[in-house]
Design a protein around this motif. Structure first.
Motif, mmCIF file in Angstrom:
data_model
loop_
_atom_site.group_PDB
_atom_site.id
_atom_site.type_symbol
_atom_site.label_atom_id
_atom_site.label_comp_id
_atom_site.label_asym_id
_atom_site.label_seq_id
_atom_site.Cartn_x
_atom_site.Cartn_y
_atom_site.Cartn_z
ATOM 1 N N ASP A 199 -4.921 -15.599 -26.149
ATOM 2 C CA ASP A 199 -4.369 -15.524 -27.500
ATOM 3 C C ASP A 199 -4.741 -16.776 -28.286
ATOM 4 O OD1 ASP A 199 -3.118 -12.967 -27.471
ATOM 5 O OD2 ASP A 199 -1.569 -13.790 -26.160
ATOM 6 N N LEU A 200 -6.017 -16.868 -28.642
ATOM 7 C CA LEU A 200 -6.505 -17.981 -29.455
ATOM 8 C C LEU A 200 -5.813 -17.992 -30.814
ATOM 9 C CD1 LEU A 200 -10.348 -17.641 -28.872
ATOM 10 C CD2 LEU A 200 -8.929 -19.543 -28.146
ATOM 11 N N PRO A 201 -5.741 -19.142 -31.471
ATOM 12 C CA PRO A 201 -5.201 -19.177 -32.831
ATOM 13 C C PRO A 201 -5.968 -18.234 -33.773
ATOM 14 C CG PRO A 201 -5.333 -21.393 -31.953
ATOM 15 C CD PRO A 201 -6.020 -20.482 -30.953
ATOM 16 N N SER A 202 -7.252 -18.019 -33.509
ATOM 17 C CA SER A 202 -8.068 -17.147 -34.365
ATOM 18 C C SER A 202 -7.964 -15.675 -33.984
ATOM 19 C CB SER A 202 -9.532 -17.584 -34.307
ATOM 20 O OG SER A 202 -9.997 -17.514 -32.965
ATOM 21 N N GLY A 203 -7.252 -15.361 -32.901
ATOM 22 C CA GLY A 203 -7.081 -13.967 -32.510
ATOM 23 C C GLY A 203 -7.234 -13.756 -31.014
ATOM 24 N N ARG A 204 -6.728 -12.627 -30.561
ATOM 25 C CA ARG A 204 -6.732 -12.269 -29.143
ATOM 26 C C ARG A 204 -8.104 -11.735 -28.723
ATOM 27 N NH1 ARG A 204 -2.064 -8.583 -26.598
ATOM 28 N NH2 ARG A 204 -1.150 -10.650 -26.475
ATOM 29 N N TYR A 205 -8.499 -12.086 -27.489
ATOM 30 C CA TYR A 205 -9.672 -11.454 -26.889
ATOM 31 C C TYR A 205 -9.483 -11.330 -25.392
ATOM 32 C CZ TYR A 205 -11.935 -15.785 -25.132
ATOM 33 O OH TYR A 205 -12.245 -16.932 -24.455
ATOM 34 N N ARG A 206 -10.342 -10.547 -24.778
ATOM 35 C CA ARG A 206 -10.288 -10.299 -23.338
ATOM 36 C C ARG A 206 -11.576 -10.792 -22.690
ATOM 37 N NH1 ARG A 206 -6.086 -6.827 -22.103
ATOM 38 N NH2 ARG A 206 -5.109 -5.933 -23.945
ATOM 39 N N ALA A 207 -11.430 -11.219 -21.437
ATOM 40 C CA ALA A 207 -12.589 -11.697 -20.689
ATOM 41 C C ALA A 207 -12.302 -11.520 -19.201
ATOM 42 C CB ALA A 207 -12.866 -13.164 -21.013
ATOM 43 N N SER A 208 -13.351 -11.613 -18.399
ATOM 44 C CA SER A 208 -13.208 -11.517 -16.945
ATOM 45 C C SER A 208 -14.099 -12.546 -16.278
ATOM 46 C CB SER A 208 -13.600 -10.127 -16.440
ATOM 47 O OG SER A 208 -12.632 -9.182 -16.788
ATOM 48 N N THR A 209 -13.674 -12.943 -15.099
ATOM 49 C CA THR A 209 -14.470 -13.804 -14.240
ATOM 50 C C THR A 209 -14.761 -13.033 -12.970
ATOM 51 O OG1 THR A 209 -13.181 -15.680 -15.050
ATOM 52 C CG2 THR A 209 -14.608 -16.071 -13.159
ATOM 53 N N ILE A 210 -16.014 -13.070 -12.540
ATOM 54 C CA ILE A 210 -16.402 -12.463 -11.265
ATOM 55 C C ILE A 210 -16.864 -13.591 -10.360
ATOM 56 C CG2 ILE A 210 -17.996 -10.904 -10.091
ATOM 57 C CD1 ILE A 210 -18.205 -9.358 -12.739
ATOM 58 N N ARG A 211 -16.374 -13.594 -9.130
ATOM 59 C CA ARG A 211 -16.747 -14.624 -8.153
ATOM 60 C C ARG A 211 -17.237 -13.952 -6.882
ATOM 61 N NH1 ARG A 211 -11.810 -15.460 -10.094
ATOM 62 N NH2 ARG A 211 -11.535 -17.147 -11.580
ATOM 63 N N CYS A 212 -18.270 -14.540 -6.275
ATOM 64 C CA CYS A 212 -18.808 -13.985 -5.029
ATOM 65 C C CYS A 212 -19.111 -15.119 -4.050
ATOM 66 C CB CYS A 212 -20.074 -13.184 -5.314
ATOM 67 S SG CYS A 212 -20.671 -12.260 -3.887
ATOM 68 N N TRP A 213 -18.666 -14.938 -2.805
ATOM 69 C CA TRP A 213 -18.861 -15.909 -1.734
ATOM 70 C C TRP A 213 -20.191 -15.643 -1.047
ATOM 71 C CZ3 TRP A 213 -17.726 -20.383 0.153
ATOM 72 C CH2 TRP A 213 -17.925 -20.671 1.500
ATOM 73 N N ASP A 214 -20.992 -16.677 -0.877
ATOM 74 C CA ASP A 214 -22.263 -16.607 -0.152
ATOM 75 C C ASP A 214 -22.051 -17.268 1.206
ATOM 76 O OD1 ASP A 214 -24.779 -17.005 0.960
ATOM 77 O OD2 ASP A 214 -25.682 -17.706 -0.908
ATOM 78 N N PRO A 215 -21.849 -16.472 2.275
ATOM 79 C CA PRO A 215 -21.558 -17.073 3.580
ATOM 80 C C PRO A 215 -22.730 -17.879 4.149
ATOM 81 C CG PRO A 215 -21.790 -14.692 3.783
ATOM 82 C CD PRO A 215 -21.841 -15.013 2.323
ATOM 83 N N GLN A 216 -23.953 -17.508 3.810
ATOM 84 C CA GLN A 216 -25.116 -18.239 4.325
ATOM 85 C C GLN A 216 -25.168 -19.657 3.770
ATOM 86 O OE1 GLN A 216 -28.829 -16.211 3.860
ATOM 87 N NE2 GLN A 216 -30.027 -17.924 4.616
ATOM 88 N N ASN A 217 -24.923 -19.808 2.470
ATOM 89 C CA ASN A 217 -24.970 -21.129 1.843
ATOM 90 C C ASN A 217 -23.606 -21.797 1.750
ATOM 91 O OD1 ASN A 217 -27.798 -21.221 1.334
ATOM 92 N ND2 ASN A 217 -27.480 -19.732 -0.306
ATOM 93 N N GLN A 218 -22.542 -21.087 2.179
ATOM 94 C CA GLN A 218 -21.181 -21.625 2.164
ATOM 95 C C GLN A 218 -20.778 -22.100 0.774
ATOM 96 O OE1 GLN A 218 -19.093 -22.036 5.361
ATOM 97 N NE2 GLN A 218 -20.431 -20.261 5.452
ATOM 98 N N GLN A 219 -21.029 -21.241 -0.241
ATOM 99 C CA GLN A 219 -20.669 -21.607 -1.598
ATOM 100 C C GLN A 219 -20.349 -20.355 -2.421
ATOM 101 O OE1 GLN A 219 -24.019 -23.853 -2.939
ATOM 102 N NE2 GLN A 219 -25.281 -22.070 -3.311
ATOM 103 N N TRP A 220 -19.702 -20.601 -3.523
ATOM 104 C CA TRP A 220 -19.309 -19.562 -4.459
ATOM 105 C C TRP A 220 -20.239 -19.557 -5.663
ATOM 106 C CZ3 TRP A 220 -15.472 -16.051 -3.877
ATOM 107 C CH2 TRP A 220 -14.534 -16.283 -2.884
ATOM 108 N N SER A 221 -20.425 -18.372 -6.258
ATOM 109 C CA SER A 221 -21.032 -18.231 -7.582
ATOM 110 C C SER A 221 -19.984 -17.593 -8.477
ATOM 111 C CB SER A 221 -22.282 -17.360 -7.536
ATOM 112 O OG SER A 221 -23.296 -17.999 -6.790
#
Length: 167
Positions: free
Chosen positions: A67-89
């Motif tokens: 709920d920004l002062p300029s108006g409401r918006y929607r968004a999403s975050t997608i996360r994926c675990w890479d077990p080979q490199n032991q890190q997230w994107s």
């Protein structure tokens, strides 16, 4: 939904790093009005977020209403675990720009905190971006975003989000 015991169980460096954040949250946002411009004026606004696992727990997604002062918006975050490199994107999708997905932030958790980086551009100039996930094993997690124009020597924190569990 995680219990208090789950929040203190170390899951560092696995696909379970974000598990304590699953569920519904009220989010208190604090964002610089103008980034990388020497601005010190912050805007405050509220939002809600819901995070849940994906792909049998190897990833997760959150759904956000801001709920920004300029108006409401929607968004999403997608996360994926890479077990080979032991890190997230981590990728950000913003409903105001439906044909665009941000460059992935890549990183991992150490000492209970998550640190993620990406090379990106801002106003046509190359920058480094840093996300910090702090206090994730507590009832008051925090996320911070910072930009660097000098290759990561100095950082301007420009967005902070404090989470409060709902329900």
């Amino acid at each position: 939904m995680p219990t208090i015991t789950d929040l203190t169980t170390p899951h560092e460096g696995t696909c379970h790093d974000f598990d304590p954040l699953f569920g519904h949250w009220r989010v208190h946002h604090r964002r610089l009005r103008d980034r990388l411009a020497g601005c010190t004026e912050w805007e405050l606004f509220e939002g809600v977020s819901h995070m849940q696992p994906l792909m049998g727990g190897q990833g997760n997604v959150d759904h956000n209403v801001l709920d920004l002062p300029s108006g409401r918006y929607r968004a999403s975050t997608i996360r994926c675990w890479d077990p080979q490199n032991q890190q997230w994107s981590i990728w950000w999708l913003d409903a105001r720009m439906p044909g665009q997905i941000d460059v992935p932030m890549v990183g991992k958790f150490e000492g209970g905190d998550g640190v993620f980086y990406a090379d990106d551009t801002f106003r046509g100039q190359p920058i480094k971006v840093r996300f910090l996930w702090l206090r994730t094993r507590t009832e008051t997690p925090r996320w911070e975003q910072a930009f660097s124009q000098d290759g990561g020597k100095t950082w301007e924190t420009n967005w902070e989000m404090d989470f409060e569990r709902i329900g």
